[in-house]
Design a protein around this motif. Structure first.
Motif, mmCIF file in Angstrom:
data_model
loop_
_atom_site.group_PDB
_atom_site.id
_atom_site.type_symbol
_atom_site.label_atom_id
_atom_site.label_comp_id
_atom_site.label_asym_id
_atom_site.label_seq_id
_atom_site.Cartn_x
_atom_site.Cartn_y
_atom_site.Cartn_z
ATOM 1 N N UNK A 98 4.741 6.109 12.027
ATOM 2 C CA UNK A 98 5.824 5.590 11.185
ATOM 3 C C UNK A 98 5.890 6.349 9.865
ATOM 4 N N UNK A 99 7.084 6.497 9.331
ATOM 5 C CA UNK A 99 7.241 7.141 8.019
ATOM 6 C C UNK A 99 6.346 6.493 6.961
ATOM 7 N N UNK A 100 6.264 5.174 7.027
ATOM 8 C CA UNK A 100 5.451 4.446 6.042
ATOM 9 C C UNK A 100 3.987 4.855 6.091
ATOM 10 N N UNK A 101 3.497 5.096 7.306
ATOM 11 C CA UNK A 101 2.092 5.521 7.421
ATOM 12 C C UNK A 101 1.901 6.878 6.729
ATOM 13 N N UNK A 102 2.815 7.787 7.026
ATOM 14 C CA UNK A 102 2.679 9.141 6.477
ATOM 15 C C UNK A 102 2.867 9.144 4.961
ATOM 16 N N UNK A 103 3.757 8.271 4.487
ATOM 17 C CA UNK A 103 3.991 8.180 3.045
ATOM 18 C C UNK A 103 2.745 7.790 2.269
ATOM 19 N N UNK A 104 1.780 7.192 2.949
ATOM 20 C CA UNK A 104 0.557 6.778 2.254
ATOM 21 C C UNK A 104 -0.518 7.872 2.223
ATOM 22 N N UNK A 105 -0.274 8.997 2.878
ATOM 23 C CA UNK A 105 -1.321 10.035 2.980
ATOM 24 C C UNK A 105 -1.534 10.729 1.629
ATOM 25 N N UNK A 106 -2.740 10.587 1.089
ATOM 26 C CA UNK A 106 -2.992 11.158 -0.239
ATOM 27 C C UNK A 106 -3.011 12.683 -0.208
ATOM 28 N N UNK A 107 -3.443 13.272 0.928
ATOM 29 C CA UNK A 107 -3.502 14.734 0.966
ATOM 30 C C UNK A 107 -2.103 15.349 0.887
ATOM 31 N N UNK A 108 -1.126 14.683 1.514
ATOM 32 C CA UNK A 108 0.249 15.175 1.397
ATOM 33 C C UNK A 108 0.693 15.147 -0.063
ATOM 34 N N UNK A 109 0.411 14.039 -0.716
ATOM 35 C CA UNK A 109 0.821 13.915 -2.124
ATOM 36 C C UNK A 109 0.191 15.018 -2.973
ATOM 37 N N UNK A 110 -1.119 15.275 -2.722
ATOM 38 C CA UNK A 110 -1.798 16.335 -3.479
ATOM 39 C C UNK A 110 -1.204 17.701 -3.185
ATOM 40 N N UNK A 111 -1.027 17.987 -1.892
ATOM 41 C CA UNK A 111 -0.591 19.337 -1.521
ATOM 42 C C UNK A 111 0.871 19.581 -1.855
ATOM 43 N N UNK A 124 4.436 17.278 5.916
ATOM 44 C CA UNK A 124 4.533 15.811 5.975
ATOM 45 C C UNK A 124 3.958 15.262 7.284
ATOM 46 N N UNK A 125 4.266 15.933 8.394
ATOM 47 C CA UNK A 125 3.797 15.434 9.698
ATOM 48 C C UNK A 125 2.450 16.039 10.114
ATOM 49 N N UNK A 126 1.840 16.783 9.207
ATOM 50 C CA UNK A 126 0.521 17.389 9.423
ATOM 51 C C UNK A 126 -0.474 16.430 10.103
ATOM 52 N N UNK A 127 -0.599 15.178 9.622
ATOM 53 C CA UNK A 127 -1.600 14.283 10.243
ATOM 54 C C UNK A 127 -1.285 13.951 11.699
ATOM 55 N N UNK A 128 -0.015 13.998 12.083
ATOM 56 C CA UNK A 128 0.322 13.729 13.486
ATOM 57 C C UNK A 128 -0.187 14.859 14.384
ATOM 58 N N UNK A 129 -0.100 16.078 13.868
ATOM 59 C CA UNK A 129 -0.627 17.227 14.622
ATOM 60 C C UNK A 129 -2.147 17.124 14.723
ATOM 61 N N UNK A 130 -2.754 16.648 13.679
ATOM 62 C CA UNK A 130 -4.209 16.482 13.699
ATOM 63 C C UNK A 130 -4.608 15.424 14.737
ATOM 64 N N UNK A 131 -3.854 14.345 14.807
ATOM 65 C CA UNK A 131 -4.108 13.323 15.836
ATOM 66 C C UNK A 131 -3.940 13.934 17.221
ATOM 67 N N UNK A 132 -2.941 14.786 17.365
ATOM 68 C CA UNK A 132 -2.704 15.448 18.659
ATOM 69 C C UNK A 132 -3.880 16.358 19.021
ATOM 70 N N UNK A 133 -4.410 17.083 18.038
ATOM 71 C CA UNK A 133 -5.572 17.959 18.280
ATOM 72 C C UNK A 133 -6.691 17.159 18.941
ATOM 73 N N UNK A 134 -6.949 16.022 18.337
ATOM 74 C CA UNK A 134 -8.097 15.206 18.750
ATOM 75 C C UNK A 134 -7.818 14.513 20.081
ATOM 76 N N UNK A 135 -6.636 13.928 20.195
ATOM 77 C CA UNK A 135 -6.358 13.068 21.347
ATOM 78 C C UNK A 135 -5.937 13.859 22.579
ATOM 79 N N UNK A 136 -5.534 15.110 22.400
ATOM 80 C CA UNK A 136 -5.239 15.962 23.560
ATOM 81 C C UNK A 136 -6.493 16.177 24.410
#
Ligand code: TYM
Length: 341
Positions: A98-111, A124-136
């Motif tokens: 959800x957009x709301x989940x991603x909006x809370x990511x502190x690393x996005x805010x920093x970067x 912005x969607x960086x963490x979703x790709x990271x989840x994909x890395x792991x869950x694939x």
């Protein structure tokens, strides 16, 4: 079945934080689990990368993995863009998170900084790709530094929402109660999960910090390593004999943590040895230990980087083996979602 996955971005030089918080621990996990270690080039381009430098950095991270002791025969070492499951699953997760989940990511805010309008959509969607890395790979354990904790919580949220949203479908395809994705555990352990800048104990050691003196790069030679430790910021007090005494002494705490991680021991044990001594005694000991551990690795990295053909062969072989694991999982995901395959 337990499986380890982790990754490092090929951007700039790796530093002591990357080594002690992540890569050194990757090495140890090979004895306990099947491990997959990725050079996450898709993540790297979420901020602009010069193409020539990206290729070099990919070789550098691969060389660091091998020089640190990751065995590419036992473990899988590859670059992310080669295995298409990462990008494909990331798209599906873009539609789960959800957009709301991603909006809370502190690393996005920093970067992204102040100019958020101008950040790439990929950042912005960086963490979703990271989840994909792991869950694939349905990975169960992910060794990382402290700064990745929030991203791993998001990975669990994505796994849970996918398992929940598709629960009926999963059941009809024969999956049990737990669905298809595991609740991955972050492994954030040891005395150096958050190595701080050598110039400022309140800041994380990072590739992007302007001052090179703030970090020890894995490419630094023995003299440079010793010099940076000698010049590291400290306070005038001697080291305490107990952990409690490090409270409020960020710089001292950081150097003790670095020593403990390099020596494979605890901060308690370091203080038992050096408590009561001043930095004039502790710093040379730390410099000697750091050089003893890092210099041979530095030599090996140089040797490896001089033969990019060998590194490319390692990455190609790793990618083929990674794909063998990820492709059937991705195929199942597509069936679950209802794609015609
Ligand atoms: P990256 O490339 O920024 O950092 C690689 C690893 O180094 C750790 N680290 C530190 N640990 C201790 N002290 C520090 N100062 C410090 N700085 C960095 C990071 O926590 C990380 O473990 N998003 C990840 C890469 C990634 C990934 C993944 C990791 C992509 N997909 C899947 C695990 C699983 C990143 O940017 O790491």
């Amino acid at each position: 079945t337990p499986r380890v996955f982790s990754g490092v971005q090929p951007t700039g030089n790796l530093h002591l934080g990357n080594y002690l918080g992540a890569v050194r621990r990757f090495v140890a996990m090979q004895d306990e689990y099947p491990c997959i270690y990725c050079v996450v080039d898709l993540h790297a381009i979420t901020v602009w990368q010069d193409p020539v430098e990206l290729t070099q950095a990919t070789h550098n991270v691969t060389a660091a993995y091998l020089a640190a002791g990751i065995d590419p025969k036992r473990s899988i070492v590859f670059n992310q863009s080669r295995v298409t499951a990462h990008a494909e699953l990331a798209w599906i997760f873009n539609c789960v998170a959800r957009m709301g989940w991603l909006n809370r990511m502190t690393q996005f805010k920093e970067k992204a900084g102040k100019d958020r309008e101008n950040a790439s959509a990929g950042l912005f969607v960086y963490p979703n790709l990271m989840a994909a890395d792991i869950l694939a790979y349905q990975a169960t354990h992910v060794p990382v530094g402290e700064d990745q904790k929030q991203h791993l919580e998001l990975t669990r949220d994505i796994a849970q929402k996918f398992n929940h949203d598709y629960s009926e479908r999963l059941a009809s395809l024969g999956y049990g109660e737990d669905g298809m994705f595991p609740m991955t555990e972050p492994i954030i352990q040891g005395p150096a999960t958050r190595v701080m800048s050598l110039r400022d104990g309140s800041k994380k050691m990072s590739k992007s910090e302007a001052s090179d003196a703030s970090r020890i790069n894995l490419t630094d030679d023995a003299d440079m390593i010793a010099q940076k430790i000698r010049k590291a910021k400290t306070d005038p007090e001697p080291l305490p004999s107990e952990l409690k005494g490090l409270e409020g002494r960020a710089e001292a705490d950081n150097l003790v943590g670095i020593y403990a991680a390099l020596a494979n021991t605890t901060k308690d044990a370091v203080l038992a040895q050096y408590g009561g001594q001043g930095f004039s005694a502790f710093k040379p000991a730390l410099a000697e230990l750091a050089v003893e551990v890092l210099a041979p690795m530095n030599d090996e990295m140089r040797r490896l980087v001089a033969d990019p053909g060998h590194l490319d062969a390692v990455l190609a072989d790793g990618a083929a083996r990674a794909n063998e694991i990820a492709a059937p999982i991705l195929h199942d995901v597509k069936r679950v979602v209802g794609f015609v395959t």
